[in-house]
Enzyme design. Structure first.
Site, PDB file in Angstrom:
ATOM      1  N   ARG A  50       0.844  -1.383  -0.030  1.00  0.00           N
ATOM      2  CA  ARG A  50       0.010  -0.127  -0.142  1.00  0.00           C
ATOM      3  C   ARG A  50       0.932   1.378   0.073  1.00  0.00           C
ATOM      4  O   ARG A  50       0.629   2.216  -0.669  1.00  0.00           O
ATOM      5  CB  ARG A  50      -0.889  -0.101   1.184  1.00  0.00           C
ATOM      6  CG  ARG A  50      -1.977   1.023   1.267  1.00  0.00           C
ATOM      7  CD  ARG A  50      -3.059   1.122   2.240  1.00  0.00           C
ATOM      8  NE  ARG A  50      -2.598   0.940   3.547  1.00  0.00           N
ATOM      9  CZ  ARG A  50      -3.432   1.188   4.649  1.00  0.00           C
ATOM     10  NH1 ARG A  50      -4.679   0.507   4.446  1.00  0.00           N
ATOM     11  NH2 ARG A  50      -2.804   1.062   5.718  1.00  0.00           N
ATOM     12  N   LYS A 149      -2.850   7.006   0.947  1.00  0.00           N
ATOM     13  CA  LYS A 149      -2.626   7.243   2.743  1.00  0.00           C
ATOM     14  C   LYS A 149      -1.714   8.213   2.659  1.00  0.00           C
ATOM     15  O   LYS A 149      -0.498   8.147   2.811  1.00  0.00           O
ATOM     16  CB  LYS A 149      -2.252   5.921   3.174  1.00  0.00           C
ATOM     17  CG  LYS A 149      -2.557   6.173   4.619  1.00  0.00           C
ATOM     18  CD  LYS A 149      -2.612   4.649   5.002  1.00  0.00           C
ATOM     19  CE  LYS A 149      -2.601   4.725   6.884  1.00  0.00           C
ATOM     20  NZ  LYS A 149      -3.545   5.517   7.293  1.00  0.00           N
ATOM     21  N   GLU A 182     -16.772   5.334   5.228  1.00  0.00           N
ATOM     22  CA  GLU A 182     -15.897   4.877   6.225  1.00  0.00           C
ATOM     23  C   GLU A 182     -15.860   5.846   7.602  1.00  0.00           C
ATOM     24  O   GLU A 182     -16.689   6.787   7.112  1.00  0.00           O
ATOM     25  CB  GLU A 182     -14.433   4.621   5.603  1.00  0.00           C
ATOM     26  CG  GLU A 182     -13.788   5.930   5.424  1.00  0.00           C
ATOM     27  CD  GLU A 182     -12.303   5.764   4.767  1.00  0.00           C
ATOM     28  OE1 GLU A 182     -11.605   4.763   5.450  1.00  0.00           O
ATOM     29  OE2 GLU A 182     -11.650   6.703   4.444  1.00  0.00           O
TER      30      GLU A 182
HETATM   31  N1  PMP Z   1      -9.690   4.705   6.719  1.00  0.00           N
HETATM   32  C1  PMP Z   1      -8.665   5.509   7.108  1.00  0.00           C
HETATM   33  C2  PMP Z   1      -9.030   6.627   6.559  1.00  0.00           C
HETATM   34  C3  PMP Z   1      -7.585   5.074   7.827  1.00  0.00           C
HETATM   35  O1  PMP Z   1      -6.621   6.027   8.054  1.00  0.00           O
HETATM   36  C4  PMP Z   1      -7.340   3.914   8.256  1.00  0.00           C
HETATM   37  C5  PMP Z   1      -6.092   3.715   8.973  1.00  0.00           C
HETATM   38  N2  PMP Z   1      -5.875   4.058  10.201  1.00  0.00           N
HETATM   39  C6  PMP Z   1      -8.109   2.777   7.913  1.00  0.00           C
HETATM   40  C7  PMP Z   1      -9.387   3.243   6.971  1.00  0.00           C
HETATM   41  C8  PMP Z   1      -8.025   1.322   8.397  1.00  0.00           C
HETATM   42  O2  PMP Z   1      -6.987   1.114   7.629  1.00  0.00           O
HETATM   43  P1  PMP Z   1      -6.020  -0.031   8.105  1.00  0.00           P
HETATM   44  O3  PMP Z   1      -6.614  -1.341   8.538  1.00  0.00           O
HETATM   45  O4  PMP Z   1      -5.071  -0.289   7.060  1.00  0.00           O
HETATM   46  O5  PMP Z   1      -5.226   0.334   9.303  1.00  0.00           O
END
Ligand code: PMP
Length: 289
Positions: A50, A149, A182
């Site tokens: 990622r 990200k 989300e």
């Molecule tokens: N959505 C956002 C906006 C995030 O920043 C994150 C990570 N904290 C997630 C979802 C969850 O992703 P992950 O399971 O890879 O931490």
């Protein structure tokens, strides 16, 4: 604490970057949040995939190879003598001038911080979170893909401020069409009539590493899984709801907009997914020592 910056391990007081770094000036850079448990880094390959995708999407060349990055990351944890904790891996555009043009940046910088983690308080996991819907919409993929990200988290921070001001544990973010995307830093799942659902990535959420693990667990447990477009209706009428993220792991949600979800208590399916998730974190991953 020893912090890695561009090949050096520095004490916290000396771990500094330039005020001309475009990561600071413009949020021009990418990052990952990674967990390690019991001396092993959980889902390291997924996080590195990622990170490289995020970097490629913003035309940023990661200054290390995958192998060099893995070595630097593991060594940072070793230097801090940790077995359980959180790694923040950052690649900034590097030092430029006050103009936007990334071509004026001399080269990307890599920063790795390994620390013990402060989770949500244990009480929140037992009780579950209250969530509110934020007015701030998740940004459109055509403006800046939520898959990147990036160091610019203002969209999420504005939503987080709304959630905090409302006294809620987290904020639900809808996309511009009004479908569920989300939460401000976590993905969202619901359980309804024995099936598991989460919004498709096209709805504007980040493809979470924890989200992927939960989907794998559903397959393993034989729980039917779908990714339909969700509205708030689907959350109000769910039997159970939970959030997933590297830092939060799996955390139950007991209300949305002050409306009780299911029984208003963390449910049995959420507990089943959490138990399996914990087993995986304790028994898999890239060895550090
Ligand atoms: N959505 C956002 C906006 C995030 O920043 C994150 C990570 N904290 C997630 C979802 C969850 O992703 P992950 O399971 O890879 O931490």
């Amino acid at each position: 604490m020893k912090i890695y910056i561009d090949g050096k391990f520095l004490p916290e007081s000396e771990a500094k970057i330039s005020v001309f770094d475009h990561g600071l000036l413009y949020g021009d850079g990418v990052f990952e949040g990674i967990r390690f448990y019991n001396g092993r880094v959980f889902r390291l390959e997924g996080h590195l995939d990622r990170l490289w995708d995020s970097a490629r999407a913003i035309a940023l060349t990661v200054p290390l190879t995958r192998e060099e990055m893995t070595t630097a990351l593991l060594e940072t944890v070793r230097q801090n003598e940790l077995r359980d904790g959180y790694i923040r891996l950052i690649v900034t555009r590097g030092i430029g001038n006050l103009g936007l043009n990334p071509e004026n940046c001399k080269g990307a910088s890599t920063i790795i911080i390994a620390a013990s983690i402060a989770l949500y308080p244990e009480e929140q996991y037992r009780r579950g979170l209250d969530v509110i819907t934020c007015g701030t919409r998740r940004m459109a993929a055509a403006a800046l893909s939520p898959q990147v990200k990036s160091l610019n988290y203002l969209n999420n921070i504005l939503a987080k401020i709304e959630a905090m001001q409302a006294g809620a544990g987290e904020g639900l973010m809808l996309n511009e069409q009004g479908y569920v995307a989300e939460c401000t830093g976590d993905n969202i799942f619901v359980i309804k009539r024995g099936g598991l659902m989460t919004p498709p990535i096209s709805a504007g959420g980040l493809r979470g590493i924890t989200r992927d693990v939960v989907i794998e667990i559903a397959k393993e447990l034989g729980v039917p899984f779908h990714e339909p477009e969700l509205t708030r209706y689907d959350i109000y009428t769910a039997d159970e709801c939970f959030l997933t993220g590297t830092a939060a792991e799996i955390i139950p949600v007991i209300s949305l907009d002050k409306r009780m979800i299911g029984t208003g208590k963390p449910g049995p399916e959420t507990a089943r997914f959490t138990a399996r998730f914990r087993e995986l974190t304790q028994s898999s991953g890239t060895p550090i020592y």
